[in-house]
Design a protein around this motif. Structure first.
Motif, short mmCIF file in Angstrom:
data_model
loop_
_atom_site.label_atom_id
_atom_site.label_comp_id
_atom_site.label_asym_id
_atom_site.label_seq_id
_atom_site.Cartn_x
_atom_site.Cartn_y
_atom_site.Cartn_z
N ALA A 29 -0.79 19.48 66.64
CA ALA A 29 -0.80 20.56 65.64
C ALA A 29 0.00 20.15 64.41
N PRO A 30 -0.55 20.40 63.23
CA PRO A 30 0.20 20.07 62.01
C PRO A 30 1.40 21.01 61.85
N ALA A 31 2.38 20.57 61.08
CA ALA A 31 3.55 21.41 60.81
C ALA A 31 3.17 22.63 59.98
N PHE A 32 2.14 22.49 59.16
CA PHE A 32 1.68 23.60 58.32
C PHE A 32 0.17 23.60 58.30
N PRO A 33 -0.47 24.73 58.48
CA PRO A 33 0.12 26.04 58.72
C PRO A 33 0.62 26.18 60.16
N LYS A 34 1.46 27.18 60.36
CA LYS A 34 1.97 27.46 61.70
C LYS A 34 0.81 27.83 62.61
N MET A 35 0.80 27.27 63.82
CA MET A 35 -0.31 27.50 64.75
C MET A 35 0.19 28.10 66.06
N LYS A 36 -0.52 29.10 66.53
CA LYS A 36 -0.23 29.72 67.82
C LYS A 36 -1.49 29.60 68.67
N VAL A 37 -1.38 29.02 69.87
CA VAL A 37 -2.53 28.89 70.76
C VAL A 37 -2.72 30.21 71.50
N LEU A 38 -3.89 30.79 71.35
CA LEU A 38 -4.22 32.04 72.04
C LEU A 38 -4.98 31.78 73.33
N ARG A 39 -5.78 30.70 73.31
CA ARG A 39 -6.57 30.35 74.51
C ARG A 39 -6.93 28.88 74.43
N PHE A 40 -6.80 28.21 75.55
CA PHE A 40 -7.20 26.80 75.63
C PHE A 40 -7.79 26.58 77.02
N ASP A 41 -9.11 26.49 77.09
CA ASP A 41 -9.78 26.31 78.39
C ASP A 41 -9.88 24.84 78.80
#
Length: 146
Positions: A29-41
């Motif tokens: 994940a890049p530092a920007f933008p901020k990333m939140k994983v909601l689902r990863f199958d």
């Protein structure tokens, strides 16, 4: 537009493929933008990946569906295709290709994207290119330099 990046790593292509999991996804994940994983199958056809991108107070959702996965005696790949994309993206297809080269492998990030118009495509290109180019050192740290 298309982006094609390659990173040479020290591990076997099948070992690399097996490590495309949530830990690797978050490490990339890049530092920007901020990333939140909601689902990863995972990385098999029918699997979904859902993230939330945040820039200041603005949050945008990105959902991709894994549509392909193939393994041969020389290469392995899977494809994620955008289902719900943050503006200005209107199309996303990312092939994660790992090719076998004897004592090392090459990870190819083959990306095709579109926005609402060609001028915007050219403006978005360097941002996406930079974000995905930053994956190379992460791949080499995790899989070894070849």
């Amino acid at each position: 537009m298309k982006i094609s990046l390659q990173t040479r790593v020290a591990q076997d292509y099948l070992s690399v493929l097996d490590q495309f999991n949530l830990d690797l996804f978050t490490a990339l994940a890049p530092a920007f933008p901020k990333m939140k994983v909601l689902r990863f199958d995972g990385s098999f056809p029918g699997d979904r990946v859902e993230i939330e991108l945040q820039v200041g107070p603005v949050k945008r959702r990105w959902t991709s569906l894994i549509t392909e996965r193939h393994i041969t005696d020389q290469e392995a790949w899977f494809v994620d295709e955008g289902q719900e994309l943050p503006a200005p993206l209107t199309y996303w297809r990312h092939q994660h290709l790992i090719t076998h080269h004897g004592t090392y492998s090459i990870i190819h990030d083959l990306i095709e994207f579109r926005t609402k118009n060609r001028v915007l495509d050219y403006l978005v290109y360097p941002v996406l290119y930079a974000q995905f180019a930053l994956r190379g050192p992460v791949y080499q740290r995790l899989f070894g330099k070849a």
